[in-house]
Design a protein around this motif. Sequence first.
Motif, mmCIF file in Angstrom:
data_model
loop_
_atom_site.group_PDB
_atom_site.id
_atom_site.type_symbol
_atom_site.label_atom_id
_atom_site.label_comp_id
_atom_site.label_asym_id
_atom_site.label_seq_id
_atom_site.Cartn_x
_atom_site.Cartn_y
_atom_site.Cartn_z
ATOM 1 N N GLY A 192 2.547 6.561 0.254
ATOM 2 C CA GLY A 192 1.113 6.501 0.439
ATOM 3 C C GLY A 192 0.759 7.253 1.705
ATOM 4 N N ALA A 193 -0.175 6.708 2.479
ATOM 5 C CA ALA A 193 -0.649 7.403 3.675
ATOM 6 C C ALA A 193 0.489 7.677 4.655
ATOM 7 C CB ALA A 193 -1.737 6.573 4.354
ATOM 8 N N SER A 194 1.210 6.628 5.029
ATOM 9 C CA SER A 194 2.207 6.812 6.093
ATOM 10 C C SER A 194 3.461 7.518 5.581
ATOM 11 C CB SER A 194 2.563 5.466 6.727
ATOM 12 O OG SER A 194 3.084 4.589 5.763
ATOM 13 N N GLU B 84 9.190 6.424 -4.520
ATOM 14 C CA GLU B 84 7.823 5.909 -4.715
ATOM 15 C C GLU B 84 7.759 5.174 -6.046
ATOM 16 O OE1 GLU B 84 4.640 5.594 -3.330
ATOM 17 O OE2 GLU B 84 4.181 4.796 -5.328
ATOM 18 N N LYS B 85 7.230 3.952 -5.988
ATOM 19 C CA LYS B 85 7.230 3.154 -7.230
ATOM 20 C C LYS B 85 6.186 3.628 -8.236
ATOM 21 C CE LYS B 85 4.125 -0.688 -6.246
ATOM 22 N NZ LYS B 85 3.967 -2.108 -6.017
ATOM 23 N N HIS C 287 -3.292 3.774 -1.518
ATOM 24 C CA HIS C 287 -4.621 3.164 -1.683
ATOM 25 C C HIS C 287 -5.716 4.156 -2.058
ATOM 26 C CE1 HIS C 287 -2.985 -0.536 -0.379
ATOM 27 N NE2 HIS C 287 -2.821 -0.207 0.885
ATOM 28 N N GLN D 136 -12.371 5.832 0.936
ATOM 29 C CA GLN D 136 -13.661 6.524 0.859
ATOM 30 C C GLN D 136 -13.697 7.785 1.734
ATOM 31 O OE1 GLN D 136 -16.601 5.030 -1.062
ATOM 32 N NE2 GLN D 136 -14.596 4.552 -1.928
ATOM 33 N N THR D 137 -13.190 7.651 2.961
ATOM 34 C CA THR D 137 -13.337 8.756 3.920
ATOM 35 C C THR D 137 -12.114 8.835 4.835
ATOM 36 O OG1 THR D 137 -14.464 7.246 5.420
ATOM 37 C CG2 THR D 137 -15.877 8.651 4.077
ATOM 38 N N GLY E 270 0.757 0.116 7.390
ATOM 39 C CA GLY E 270 -0.299 -0.748 7.928
ATOM 40 C C GLY E 270 0.200 -1.877 8.810
ATOM 41 N N GLN F 144 -5.168 -0.025 9.589
ATOM 42 C CA GLN F 144 -5.463 0.243 8.184
ATOM 43 C C GLN F 144 -6.396 1.448 8.046
ATOM 44 O OE1 GLN F 144 -4.056 -0.799 5.543
ATOM 45 N NE2 GLN F 144 -2.853 -2.521 6.275
ATOM 46 N N GLN G 22 -6.048 5.757 7.161
ATOM 47 C CA GLN G 22 -5.190 6.871 6.796
ATOM 48 C C GLN G 22 -4.781 7.702 8.015
ATOM 49 O OE1 GLN G 22 -4.721 8.372 3.308
ATOM 50 N NE2 GLN G 22 -4.988 6.243 2.733
HETATM 51 C C1 LIG Z 1 -10.050 -0.291 -1.268
HETATM 52 C C2 LIG Z 1 -9.554 0.378 -0.016
HETATM 53 C C3 LIG Z 1 -10.358 1.271 0.662
HETATM 54 C C4 LIG Z 1 -9.900 1.908 1.819
HETATM 55 N N1 LIG Z 1 -10.706 2.818 2.434
HETATM 56 C C5 LIG Z 1 -10.228 3.531 3.462
HETATM 57 C C6 LIG Z 1 -10.992 4.589 4.013
HETATM 58 O O1 LIG Z 1 -12.108 4.881 3.555
HETATM 59 N N2 LIG Z 1 -10.459 5.312 5.039
HETATM 60 C C7 LIG Z 1 -9.219 5.033 5.550
HETATM 61 O O2 LIG Z 1 -8.780 5.722 6.469
HETATM 62 N N3 LIG Z 1 -8.483 4.011 5.063
HETATM 63 C C8 LIG Z 1 -8.949 3.266 4.031
HETATM 64 N N4 LIG Z 1 -8.193 2.263 3.491
HETATM 65 C C9 LIG Z 1 -6.960 1.850 4.183
HETATM 66 C C10 LIG Z 1 -5.815 2.830 4.019
HETATM 67 O O3 LIG Z 1 -5.811 3.381 2.753
HETATM 68 C C11 LIG Z 1 -4.510 2.110 4.301
HETATM 69 O O4 LIG Z 1 -4.533 1.643 5.606
HETATM 70 C C12 LIG Z 1 -3.316 3.032 4.119
HETATM 71 O O5 LIG Z 1 -3.261 3.550 2.824
HETATM 72 C C13 LIG Z 1 -2.051 2.268 4.391
HETATM 73 O O6 LIG Z 1 -1.008 3.194 4.295
HETATM 74 P P1 LIG Z 1 0.463 2.728 3.980
HETATM 75 O O7 LIG Z 1 1.302 3.921 4.011
HETATM 76 O O8 LIG Z 1 0.794 1.554 4.840
HETATM 77 O O9 LIG Z 1 0.359 2.124 2.505
HETATM 78 P P2 LIG Z 1 -0.055 2.820 1.156
HETATM 79 O O10 LIG Z 1 -0.962 3.947 1.385
HETATM 80 O O11 LIG Z 1 -0.470 1.727 0.231
HETATM 81 O O12 LIG Z 1 1.316 3.411 0.621
HETATM 82 C C14 LIG Z 1 2.370 2.593 0.185
HETATM 83 C C15 LIG Z 1 3.055 3.337 -0.957
HETATM 84 O O13 LIG Z 1 4.275 2.690 -1.245
HETATM 85 C C16 LIG Z 1 4.388 2.489 -2.638
HETATM 86 N N5 LIG Z 1 5.201 1.285 -2.803
HETATM 87 C C17 LIG Z 1 4.835 0.004 -2.634
HETATM 88 N N6 LIG Z 1 5.883 -0.801 -2.822
HETATM 89 C C18 LIG Z 1 6.948 -0.002 -3.110
HETATM 90 C C19 LIG Z 1 8.316 -0.251 -3.376
HETATM 91 N N7 LIG Z 1 8.811 -1.487 -3.412
HETATM 92 N N8 LIG Z 1 9.109 0.817 -3.598
HETATM 93 C C20 LIG Z 1 8.629 2.083 -3.560
HETATM 94 N N9 LIG Z 1 7.332 2.367 -3.319
HETATM 95 C C21 LIG Z 1 6.510 1.331 -3.085
HETATM 96 C C22 LIG Z 1 2.975 2.351 -3.135
HETATM 97 O O14 LIG Z 1 2.879 2.682 -4.511
HETATM 98 C C23 LIG Z 1 2.227 3.329 -2.232
HETATM 99 O O15 LIG Z 1 2.186 4.617 -2.774
HETATM 100 C C24 LIG Z 1 -8.614 1.609 2.327
HETATM 101 C C25 LIG Z 1 -7.795 0.702 1.649
HETATM 102 C C26 LIG Z 1 -8.251 0.097 0.484
HETATM 103 C C27 LIG Z 1 -7.363 -0.866 -0.242
#
Ligand SMILES: Cc1cc2nc3c(=O)[nH]c(=O)nc-3n(C[C@H](O)[C@H](O)[C@H](O)COP(=O)(O)OP(=O)(O)OC[C@H]3O[C@@H](n4cnc5c(N)ncnc54)[C@H](O)[C@@H]3O)c2cc1C
Length: 481
Positions: A43-45, A65-66, A73, A91-92, A457, A462, A464
């Motif tokens: 995802g983002a990170s 990636e699952k 998100h 959204q942004t 996160g 939270q 991107q």
């Molecule tokens: C509805 C909503 C709106 C948002 N709006 C905004 C916004 O407008 N602007 C903004 O900056 N942020 C926004 N955010 C927050 C932002 O998207 C998150 O903070 C960010 O995506 C978190 O990044 P991450 O890498 O921790 O997790 P994620 O981006 O969720 O990435 C995790 C990835 O790991 C994968 N995964 C999960 N479990 C496993 C596993 N066991 N094995 C392999 N892969 C796995 C998932 O499929 C996913 O692709 C929003 C979040 C939500 C839910």
Amino acid sequence: MRIFSALLAAVSLVVAAPPPPAALPTSVATSEVIVDVAVVGAGASGGYAAIRLKEDLGKTIAVIEKGAKLGGHVSTYDDPVAGRGFDFGVQTFNDYGPAAAFFDRLGIPYSENPRAGLTDRYVDFNTGSNVSFVPAAFSPNTLGALETFLQVVEPWEELLLPGYWDFPSPENIPEDLLLPFGEFVVKHGIQDCVNLVFRVTGMGTGDMKNRLTMYVLSAFGPPMIRAFLGIDSIFTPNSRRNIEVYEKIQARLASDLLLDSTVVQTTRNTTGHILWVKNQSTGTYTLVRAAKLLIAIEPTPENMAPFSLDAEEEAVFSKLEHQRVHAGIVTHPQLPIGISLVNTPSSAAPSNFLELPKPNFNARFDHMGAGSNNWRVLMVGDDNFDTCKAQALVKKNFRDMRAQGTLPAGGPVDLEIKAWADHGAMHMHFGAEEVREGFIQRLYALQGRTQTWWTGGAFSHQFQTVLWAFDDVLLGRMLGV
Ligand SMILES: Cc1cc2nc3c(=O)[nH]c(=O)nc-3n(C[C@H](O)[C@H](O)[C@H](O)COP(=O)(O)OP(=O)(O)OC[C@H]3O[C@@H](n4cnc5c(N)ncnc54)[C@H](O)[C@@H]3O)c2cc1C
């Protein structure tokens, strides 16, 4: 990524690792990958880190990636009727840290995307009745309160953003950061911005009024405050399809990706790791041997089960709590065009800004504009708030509004759900007691132990682009560059 077919017994190991303690032998795998870094989650990170590792830092990588595609998100619904995309997840993008440069690098034109000019209607979703609420959102009072909010929190920005690397030792934590947000708001007289903070992103924290201020700041912190004050900008791709960012990342990582895949078993060792990765579609296994592991998924018990956590990792993660978030696109002929139906407890009337919905809730029905018949819903609940429960609640909210005459009768009984995303665990946080006992420092002390590194996160914020900035710091520490 180098792939070797079968006959793994004959393949000499890059890294000497102990035999796996769990059930699967290495021979179960039909292919093997040997890389510098295995990244779990894209995802983002994870997606951003993978690009930097591969293209800037010259590392071989395997990204597990699952999902069938990257993006986490980010949820873009490509509407066949409207002929355009509607983002119902992210959204942004805040113009923070490497954000603009990263868009340029991916070749994505971007610009500010003004929010749809919706008219608010306040409804208590527990009853379906209208609420006479006099809001402060977007009024001059809101801006004044946001300015005060920024003045108070900006001095702590370096302690919090883009991560808690320099978070103070327990005796030096500014007491305000550990106040429940409701108390912080009253102390600083910033009630007039609470409605805005909750509606934009604060709702994700669940019971925002009682959440520690430091965690509300991870959902609506200085970059977001500056954006609403017009100091910083927020943008989206010109395509208005946020998934474009991750489509571009996916194209650049192509051969490094193991999609539809999860880690099912691990042996982790300071001299290297072995991951048993199962493709959920084909049922086949790939063995990933990696010198370093970067975990970019939320450290929930379910997610961590295959990683053979050690006692300290178990102890730290067991103290984390979280919310479960869903977003969807719904439609019904009687939902109002150009309106946002905002969930507002009746006790909030006329202007009790700290009376907020409590989990489990649907925050609102937002018409998505552009001549569409799409409404976005945002749901926040506890860990048991699964898709079935969330969809049942949103349908109940709609039926209750019709029963009370808040929405007109006619048409089908239920909403149609056009698109849905269970965003799973989000907004991981410790309680005040754990923060005072040094759990933030214990969380960060996990970085690099057993050549395992953590992003996402739970370790940062939270947003991107804050996570992208966090990754930049993390990768520097991971690789000593
Ligand atoms: C509805 C909503 C709106 C948002 N709006 C905004 C916004 O407008 N602007 C903004 O900056 N942020 C926004 N955010 C927050 C932002 O998207 C998150 O903070 C960010 O995506 C978190 O990044 P991450 O890498 O921790 O997790 P994620 O981006 O969720 O990435 C995790 C990835 O790991 C994968 N995964 C999960 N479990 C496993 C596993 N066991 N094995 C392999 N892969 C796995 C998932 O499929 C996913 O692709 C929003 C979040 C939500 C839910």
